[in-house]
Design an enzyme around this catalytic site. Structure first.
Site, PDB file in Angstrom:
ATOM      1  N   THR A   1      -0.250   3.159  -2.132  1.00  0.00           N
ATOM      2  CA  THR A   1       0.239   2.186  -1.152  1.00  0.00           C
ATOM      3  C   THR A   1      -0.860   1.435  -0.399  1.00  0.00           C
ATOM      4  OG1 THR A   1       2.324   3.319  -0.902  1.00  0.00           O
ATOM      5  CG2 THR A   1       1.622   1.955   0.955  1.00  0.00           C
TER       6      THR A   1
ATOM      7  N   ASN B   1      -4.813   6.656  -0.582  1.00  0.00           N
ATOM      8  CA  ASN B   1      -4.109   6.906   0.675  1.00  0.00           C
ATOM      9  C   ASN B   1      -4.875   7.917   1.521  1.00  0.00           C
ATOM     10  OD1 ASN B   1      -1.957   5.158   0.449  1.00  0.00           O
ATOM     11  ND2 ASN B   1      -0.545   6.681  -0.391  1.00  0.00           N
TER      12      ASN B   1
ATOM     13  N   ASP C   1       2.903   2.741   8.822  1.00  0.00           N
ATOM     14  CA  ASP C   1       1.727   2.242   9.544  1.00  0.00           C
ATOM     15  C   ASP C   1       0.785   1.487   8.607  1.00  0.00           C
ATOM     16  OD1 ASP C   1       0.827   4.529   8.192  1.00  0.00           O
ATOM     17  OD2 ASP C   1       0.321   5.643  10.006  1.00  0.00           O
TER      18      ASP C   1
ATOM     19  N   HIS D   1      10.672   7.516  -4.864  1.00  0.00           N
ATOM     20  CA  HIS D   1      10.079   8.850  -4.921  1.00  0.00           C
ATOM     21  C   HIS D   1      11.137   9.944  -5.020  1.00  0.00           C
ATOM     22  CE1 HIS D   1       5.806   8.235  -4.457  1.00  0.00           C
ATOM     23  NE2 HIS D   1       5.974   7.418  -3.435  1.00  0.00           N
TER      24      HIS D   1
HETATM   25 ZN   LIG Z   1       3.616   2.110  -1.777  1.00  0.00          ZN
END
Ligand SMILES: [Zn+2]
Length: 565
Positions: A80, A101, A177, A321
């Protein structure tokens, strides 16, 4: 002599354009750049689930925009923060620095979450206290502070702030965030959803108090309106490819939410209430509602100076997910996202004008299919367990060879293996040799396609292939680990930072790299483009469209189909 009438003609044009009062913005320069990122929206899913779409959402973009059907992230670790920051900066993680991440900070001896920053606490508003434990995706963060400080280059949002000055308004909004902070850049303001308080929050990096419109939004407690209701199908069953396949054993059966429709949200004071909201289209609906308040409260797009608003919709990712992209939940989510987008576009058209808005839609990564589902189609797919890797016979044999009494592999944090530096130093071992030998053994294990040593990668010791090029685009000497692991297609570690889930993206394979890219702006004619483009091209294309400079690390090429009519 001949040039005189021409110069006169030019000066008339100059005079006329000056009198319109739009000298700086220009009559064709948009009032708003709206960058939409749909988290985990694979490149094929819009078309695949388009039955039952309304008119003003995805259809508006597909029928009127420049649509790229073969767009890919070119970095290996399709996570992400990596994808968002690539979309924002027009460059690779090797340059913008967001390689994962979570990465292992060797100096601190701890895992580091991408946007954590202990210097800038979450800004308290009526007792806001970000409890990261409730959010499994933020489990690795060791502080509730947040900032974009780890992004090493400027973003397109930064460049808009630089080009148009203090009158340009720049914002990023998301449930996540990292989805808001990456896109808002360093110069913008970021707001995201706190699951512990069911309010939108920010950190002290962005300011020391909340504007009144945010206090009002949070005070209205809109998330509580879903209490006692449930996520139901939007349309009659005949609109769904997966209508008869709701209950599948490979889907995550989250206690209280279940794996079949309707999915109940429960009481607003129950522990996972806000998690259930974000694990459904409600998360995107709340994000939209907050974004509308932001547009109104901050007068976004109200004048001729170009503003920037990034909205990252997170529900598609959580639903993917937990249930997989080929599930009734994902299918209904996309149809509901279509309605959410139609609502957003109608709102923008009424307040700002869609003809004065440049919309750019893409995704931070694609989505893998769930192994259980692939197995029903005869495609081999498995979950890889990295927990016992250091105790495998092949690694034990290496320990014996190197005289290492302790573990040789200190940590695996997707996608990198980190070796035990202490053992290497104490035993006086050749780091490159240890990397190469461990990588060699790992790459023989079932499920691992490539294990590439970082030293070999940066010294040119790896053959140039599409995979090694993607890994190199991901290599940042300060943050990357010692060995990059690429699993075989359809294999992965199904661990959403601590929580066992149905599927997890992060590979360099096509299902994870393929994303939609759609531009719709003033004067653009509809086109459908099938040539391959890369997501690093987005930011420089926005810059070229606005006639401003691209972000500082930009490596992409402006897309000609967007710029020519
Ligand atoms: Zn993502």
């Amino acid at each position: 002599m001949q040039s005189t009438p021409f110069l006169f003609f030019l000066s008339v044009i100059w005079f006329l354009s000056g009198t319109t009062g739009m000298a700086q913005a220009g009559p064709d320069r948009p009032r708003l750049v709206l960058q939409i990122t749909v988290d985990q929206l694979r490149g094929d899913l819009i078309e695949r689930y388009s039955k039952g779409f309304g008119e003003g959402g995805f259809r508006y973009l597909l029928d009127n925009g420049v649509v790229y059907t073969n767009a890919h992230h070119r970095h290996a670790n399709t996570e992400t923060i990596v994808g968002h920051t690539t979309l924002a900066t027009g460059t690779d993680p090797a340059v913008h620095g967001m390689v994962a991440n979570v990465w292992f900070d060797r100096k601190a001896g701890a895992l580091r979450y991408n946007v954590q920053d202990e210097r800038f606490r979450i800004l308290g508003a009526g007792g806001v206290d970000a409890d990261t434990e409730i959010d499994p995706t933020q489990k690795a963060a060791t502080t509730d502070g947040r900032s974009p400080a780890a992004i090493a280059t400027s973003t397109i949002s930064d460049e808009i702030a630089l080009a148009f000055g203090p009158a340009a308004k720049v914002f990023g909004v998301s449930v996540k965030d990292r989805g808001a902070i990456s896109m808002a850049g360093h110069a913008g303001k970021a707001y995201w959803f706190s699951k512990s308080t069911s309010t939108f929050v920010t950190s002290t990096f962005y300011g020391n108090s909340y504007p009144d419109w945010i206090k009002a939004w949070n005070g209205a407690n809109k998330p509580a309106r879903y209490a006692g209701s449930s996520w139901k199908l939007l349309l009659p069953p005949e609109n769904y490819a997966f209508a008869g396949a709701d209950d599948q054993p490979w889907e995550t059966d989250f206690a209280g939410f279940g794996r079949v429709f309707p999915h109940p949200f429960g009481k607003s004071d129950s522990k996972y209430y806000s998690t259930f909201l974000t694990l459904s289209p409600a998360g995107d609906e709340l994000t939209l509602d907050f974004a509308k308040s932001l547009i109104e409260g901050e007068s976004v797009g109200a004048d001729e100076v170009t503003d920037y608003l990034a909205i990252s919709f997170s529900s598609t990712d959580y639903i993917g997910h937990f249930f997989g992209p080929s599930s009734l939940e994902s299918e209904d989510n996309i149809k509901r996202l279509d309605r959410t987008l139609a609502d957003l576009f109608a709102y923008i058209d009424a307040r700002i004008g869609l003809d004065r808005t440049l919309i750019v839609l893409s995704a931070d990564h694609g989505a893998p299919e769930v192994p259980g589902y692939l197995a029903t189609l005869g495609i081999e797919a498995k979950y890889f367990n990295f927990a016992d890797i250091d105790r495998q016979p092949a690694i034990d044999a290496l320990k014996l060879e190197f005289g290492a009494a302790e573990e040789l592999i200190e940590k695996f944090s997707q996608p990198y293996v980190y070796l035990n530096t202490k053992v290497i130093q104490e035993r006086g071992l050749d780091r490159a040799l240890v990397e190469a030998r461990v990588a060699g053994e790992l790459s023989k294990m079932p499920g691992i396609a490539y294990a590439i040593s970082s030293t070999a990668l940066r010294t040119g010791g790896v053959a140039s292939t599409s995979v090694s090029t993607a890994i190199l685009a991901n290599f940042n000497p300060d943050r990357s680990g010692d060995i990059y692991i690429v699993f075989e297609p359809h294999w992965f570690v199904a661990d959403l930072e601590g929580l066992q889930v149905a599927s997890a993206h992060g590979s360099p394979w096509v299902y994870d790299t393929h994303v939609p890219v759609i531009f719709k702006g003033p004067g653009m004619a509809p086109k459908r483009i099938s040539r391959r483009i890369e997501t690093v091209d987005l930011a420089p294309t926005i810059a070229a469209f606005l006639r401003i400079k691209p972000p500082s690390g930009s490596r992409g090429t402006p897309l000609v189909e967007v710029l020519s009519d």
